[in-house]
Each structure stands twice: as structure tokens, then as C-alpha cells.
Motif scaffolding. Structure first.
Motif, PDB file in Angstrom:
ATOM      1  N   LYS A   3      -8.754   2.879  19.326  1.00 10.11           N
ATOM      2  CA  LYS A   3      -9.881   2.059  19.755  1.00 10.11           C
ATOM      3  C   LYS A   3     -11.111   2.344  18.892  1.00 10.11           C
ATOM      4  CE  LYS A   3     -11.380   5.391  23.197  1.00 10.11           C
ATOM      5  NZ  LYS A   3     -11.743   5.656  24.543  1.00 10.11           N
ATOM      6  N   PHE A   4     -11.002   3.318  17.988  1.00 10.82           N
ATOM      7  CA  PHE A   4     -12.112   3.709  17.151  1.00 10.82           C
ATOM      8  C   PHE A   4     -12.081   2.971  15.815  1.00 10.82           C
ATOM      9  CE2 PHE A   4     -11.194   7.292  19.939  1.00 10.82           C
ATOM     10  CZ  PHE A   4     -12.435   7.419  20.563  1.00 10.82           C
ATOM     11  N   PRO A   5     -13.239   2.758  15.187  1.00 12.71           N
ATOM     12  CA  PRO A   5     -13.258   2.092  13.877  1.00 12.71           C
ATOM     13  C   PRO A   5     -12.566   2.950  12.829  1.00 12.71           C
ATOM     14  CG  PRO A   5     -15.489   2.526  14.695  1.00 12.71           C
ATOM     15  CD  PRO A   5     -14.541   3.118  15.676  1.00 12.71           C
ATOM     16  N   PHE A   6     -11.980   2.294  11.853  1.00  7.79           N
ATOM     17  CA  PHE A   6     -11.348   3.021  10.758  1.00  7.79           C
ATOM     18  C   PHE A   6     -11.341   2.134   9.520  1.00  7.79           C
ATOM     19  CE2 PHE A   6      -8.025   0.706  12.855  1.00  7.79           C
ATOM     20  CZ  PHE A   6      -7.226   0.226  11.826  1.00  7.79           C
ATOM     21  N   GLY A   7     -11.147   2.734   8.379  1.00  7.79           N
ATOM     22  CA  GLY A   7     -11.044   2.006   7.125  1.00  7.79           C
ATOM     23  C   GLY A   7      -9.689   2.250   6.517  1.00  7.79           C
ATOM     24  N   VAL A   8      -9.339   1.441   5.523  1.00  8.54           N
ATOM     25  CA  VAL A   8      -8.063   1.600   4.837  1.00  8.54           C
ATOM     26  C   VAL A   8      -8.285   1.498   3.333  1.00  8.54           C
ATOM     27  CG1 VAL A   8      -6.691   0.677   6.740  1.00  8.54           C
ATOM     28  CG2 VAL A   8      -7.482  -0.848   4.955  1.00  8.54           C
ATOM     29  N   ASN A   9      -7.289   1.943   2.588  1.00 14.15           N
ATOM     30  CA  ASN A   9      -7.283   1.827   1.137  1.00 14.15           C
ATOM     31  C   ASN A   9      -6.192   0.859   0.741  1.00 14.15           C
ATOM     32  OD1 ASN A   9      -5.884   2.629  -1.518  1.00 14.15           O
ATOM     33  ND2 ASN A   9      -7.900   3.533  -1.717  1.00 14.15           N
ATOM     34  N   LEU A  10      -6.511  -0.056  -0.156  1.00 16.82           N
ATOM     35  CA  LEU A  10      -5.529  -0.993  -0.703  1.00 16.82           C
ATOM     36  C   LEU A  10      -5.567  -0.830  -2.214  1.00 16.82           C
ATOM     37  CD1 LEU A  10      -3.460  -3.196  -0.269  1.00 16.82           C
ATOM     38  CD2 LEU A  10      -5.336  -4.863  -0.262  1.00 16.82           C
ATOM     39  N   THR A  11      -4.545  -0.154  -2.745  1.00 17.17           N
ATOM     40  CA  THR A  11      -4.483   0.142  -4.171  1.00 17.17           C
ATOM     41  C   THR A  11      -3.553  -0.839  -4.867  1.00 17.17           C
ATOM     42  OG1 THR A  11      -4.907   2.461  -3.732  1.00 17.17           O
ATOM     43  CG2 THR A  11      -3.961   1.931  -5.866  1.00 17.17           C
ATOM     44  N   LEU A  12      -4.047  -1.467  -5.924  1.00 19.22           N
ATOM     45  CA  LEU A  12      -3.329  -2.503  -6.656  1.00 19.22           C
ATOM     46  C   LEU A  12      -2.851  -1.936  -7.996  1.00 19.22           C
ATOM     47  CD1 LEU A  12      -6.203  -5.039  -6.097  1.00 19.22           C
ATOM     48  CD2 LEU A  12      -4.127  -4.918  -4.741  1.00 19.22           C
ATOM     49  N   LEU A  13      -1.787  -1.185  -7.960  1.00 23.29           N
ATOM     50  CA  LEU A  13      -1.273  -0.570  -9.183  1.00 23.29           C
ATOM     51  C   LEU A  13       0.068  -1.180  -9.575  1.00 23.29           C
ATOM     52  CD1 LEU A  13      -2.126   3.184  -8.580  1.00 23.29           C
ATOM     53  CD2 LEU A  13      -3.267   1.571 -10.091  1.00 23.29           C
ATOM     54  N   PRO A  14       0.423  -1.021 -10.846  1.00 28.00           N
ATOM     55  CA  PRO A  14       1.745  -1.510 -11.262  1.00 28.00           C
ATOM     56  C   PRO A  14       2.832  -0.874 -10.402  1.00 28.00           C
ATOM     57  CG  PRO A  14       0.470  -0.755 -13.150  1.00 28.00           C
ATOM     58  CD  PRO A  14      -0.294  -0.358 -11.930  1.00 28.00           C
ATOM     59  N   ALA A  15       3.823  -1.658 -10.056  1.00 30.59           N
ATOM     60  CA  ALA A  15       4.908  -1.159  -9.214  1.00 30.59           C
ATOM     61  C   ALA A  15       6.223  -1.748  -9.688  1.00 30.59           C
ATOM     62  CB  ALA A  15       4.654  -1.540  -7.758  1.00 30.59           C
ATOM     63  N   MET A  16       7.297  -1.046  -9.394  1.00 34.07           N
ATOM     64  CA  MET A  16       8.622  -1.553  -9.752  1.00 34.07           C
ATOM     65  C   MET A  16       8.871  -2.883  -9.049  1.00 34.07           C
ATOM     66  SD  MET A  16      10.634   2.113  -9.785  1.00 34.07           S
ATOM     67  CE  MET A  16      12.218   1.384  -9.573  1.00 34.07           C
ATOM     68  N   VAL A  17       8.485  -2.962  -7.796  1.00 32.05           N
ATOM     69  CA  VAL A  17       8.566  -4.200  -7.026  1.00 32.05           C
ATOM     70  C   VAL A  17       7.192  -4.399  -6.385  1.00 32.05           C
ATOM     71  CG1 VAL A  17       9.718  -5.428  -5.162  1.00 32.05           C
ATOM     72  CG2 VAL A  17      11.016  -3.798  -6.565  1.00 32.05           C
ATOM     73  N   PRO A  18       6.305  -5.164  -7.045  1.00 32.82           N
ATOM     74  CA  PRO A  18       4.944  -5.293  -6.522  1.00 32.82           C
ATOM     75  C   PRO A  18       4.927  -5.924  -5.131  1.00 32.82           C
ATOM     76  CG  PRO A  18       5.117  -6.195  -8.747  1.00 32.82           C
ATOM     77  CD  PRO A  18       6.508  -5.904  -8.282  1.00 32.82           C
ATOM     78  N   PRO A  19       4.147  -5.352  -4.233  1.00 35.84           N
ATOM     79  CA  PRO A  19       4.026  -5.934  -2.897  1.00 35.84           C
ATOM     80  C   PRO A  19       3.151  -7.181  -2.935  1.00 35.84           C
ATOM     81  CG  PRO A  19       2.635  -4.002  -3.086  1.00 35.84           C
ATOM     82  CD  PRO A  19       3.409  -4.103  -4.375  1.00 35.84           C
ATOM     83  N   ASP A  20       3.156  -7.923  -1.856  1.00 31.90           N
ATOM     84  CA  ASP A  20       2.300  -9.099  -1.710  1.00 31.90           C
ATOM     85  C   ASP A  20       0.934  -8.613  -1.250  1.00 31.90           C
ATOM     86  OD1 ASP A  20       0.973 -11.399  -1.008  1.00 31.90           O
ATOM     87  OD2 ASP A  20       2.652 -12.265   0.107  1.00 31.90           O
ATOM     88  N   TYR A  21       0.069  -8.280  -2.206  1.00 34.63           N
ATOM     89  CA  TYR A  21      -1.233  -7.714  -1.876  1.00 34.63           C
ATOM     90  C   TYR A  21      -2.082  -8.664  -1.033  1.00 34.63           C
ATOM     91  CZ  TYR A  21      -0.302  -3.911  -5.141  1.00 34.63           C
ATOM     92  OH  TYR A  21       0.232  -2.829  -5.772  1.00 34.63           O
ATOM     93  N   GLY A  22      -1.962  -9.962  -1.274  1.00 35.81           N
ATOM     94  CA  GLY A  22      -2.697 -10.931  -0.466  1.00 35.81           C
ATOM     95  C   GLY A  22      -2.292 -10.864   0.999  1.00 35.81           C
ATOM     96  N   ALA A  23      -0.995 -10.682   1.246  1.00 34.20           N
ATOM     97  CA  ALA A  23      -0.511 -10.557   2.624  1.00 34.20           C
ATOM     98  C   ALA A  23      -1.014  -9.257   3.246  1.00 34.20           C
ATOM     99  CB  ALA A  23       1.013 -10.619   2.671  1.00 34.20           C
ATOM    100  N   TYR A  24      -1.038  -8.160   2.460  1.00 35.09           N
ATOM    101  CA  TYR A  24      -1.584  -6.901   2.960  1.00 35.09           C
ATOM    102  C   TYR A  24      -3.042  -7.088   3.356  1.00 35.09           C
ATOM    103  CZ  TYR A  24       2.353  -3.983   1.321  1.00 35.09           C
ATOM    104  OH  TYR A  24       3.565  -3.394   1.136  1.00 35.09           O
TER     105      TYR A  24
END
Length: 175
Positions: A3-24
Motif C-alpha cells: 500500500k506504500f509508494p514505490f519506484g521501479v527501474n526499467l533498463t533498456l539494454l541489448p538482450a538475446m531476446v529483447p522484451p517488449d519494453y513498451g508493454a513493461y
């Protein structure tokens, strides 16, 4: 999950199988996260998506040139991380003392430095990895990192697929 505020990190680095960063980023928006640290390659679309949702964006930079680009993209704060920091340290080998001094001289937005966990660590608690693939990162030392370093040092082929299982993040989630 909290219930408390929190932040996250979204790192956009080269990957073997790049994730869908827009969806993240959309999950971050939909979850009500108010502060996000971004890092890595071509953050413009993600920064725009987050800023359009009213999220405070901190972008991690390893050069002044990248910091200036992030400012143009509209970030609220910068995390200036030189070669002595943890995580991805860039390929320029610029130390924090030099980089922070230049940031103070050239940047007109607030910037923050190394996290407390890194500051309180011993000088032997980290190691550099992935230099062989021009993606040098400083990580806290643990069993998984030591195994990855062995692969990096002993690989006869230098094929990234040999070290991929150690650095994809999947193994560490269950170790």
C-alpha cells in the motif's frame, strides 16, 4: 503487493531476446507507479510514454552527452553513474569524480549519484563483467557472477550464447 509508494527501474539494454519494453512501461503506468528510473539504449519512446502518464522519470547516464540527450527527452532527474558505480558503467571508463564534476558544470537539471548499498560496500564486493562483449557492467559479487566470470575468461569462442544463461536474469530469480 504494497500500500506504500514505490519506484521501479526499467533498463533498456541489448538482450538475446529483447522484451517488449513498451508493454513493461504500460504495466508500470497501469500499476500506479509514480517514479521510474530508466537506463540504457534509445529511451525516448519509453520516457515519453511514462511522462505522458505523469510519472517522474530519472534517467541513468554514463556520459554527459547521454545526460544532455535525456534532458531533451524531458526527464525530471539524472542519475550520473561513472565507471566506479554498480550495474552498467558504460564503455568510456570515466570515473565518478570526473563525470560528476562535468555534470555539475554542464547540466541544468538535478542529478543524483551512487546508491547507499554501493557506497557502503567493500572495495572487493563488486566485479566487472561483459567487457569482452563491449557491454561492461559492474555487479555485486556472488556465486552466479563468479560462474559467469569464469565463462567469460575461459570461453574459446567468445560467443555470447555461452554467457547468456548467466546474465539474462532468469537464473538469479531462482538462486
Amino acid at each position: 503487493m504494497t500500500k506504500f509508494p514505490f519506484g521501479v527501474n526499467l533498463t533498456l539494454l541489448p538482450a538475446m531476446v529483447p522484451p517488449d519494453y513498451g508493454a513493461y512501461a504500460q504495466v508500470i503506468v497501469d500499476s500506479g507507479v509514480r517514479i521510474v528510473e530508466t537506463a540504457g539504449n534509445n529511451p525516448g519512446p519509453i520516457i515519453a510514454q511514462l511522462k505522458n502518464a505523469g510519472i517522474i522519470v530519472i534517467h541513468k547516464c554514463t556520459t554527459i552527452r547521454h545526460a544532455k540527450s535525456a534532458v531533451k527527452l524531458g526527464v525530471n532527474f539524472l542519475s550520473i553513474d561513472g565507471f566506479g558505480c554498480g550495474g552498467y558503467v558504460g564503455e568510456h571508463d570515466i570515473t565518478n569524480f570526473i563525470l560528476l564534476s562535468r555534470a555539475r558544470q554542464e547540466l541544468g537539471v538535478p542529478f543524483i549519484t551512487v546508491k547507499e548499498a554501493i557506497v557502503s560496500a567493500q572495495e572487493t564486493d563488486t566485479a566487472l563483467i561483459l567487457r569482452r562483449w563491449s557491454n561492461t557492467s559492474r555487479m555485486f559479487s556472488n556465486k552466479l557472477l563468479q560462474e559467469a566470470l569464469t565463462v567469460e575468461k575461459t570461453s574459446n569462442t567468445g560467443d555470447f550464447s555461452e554467457i547468456g544463461p548467466y546474465v539474462s536474469g532468469k537464473r538469479g530469480m531462482f538462486s
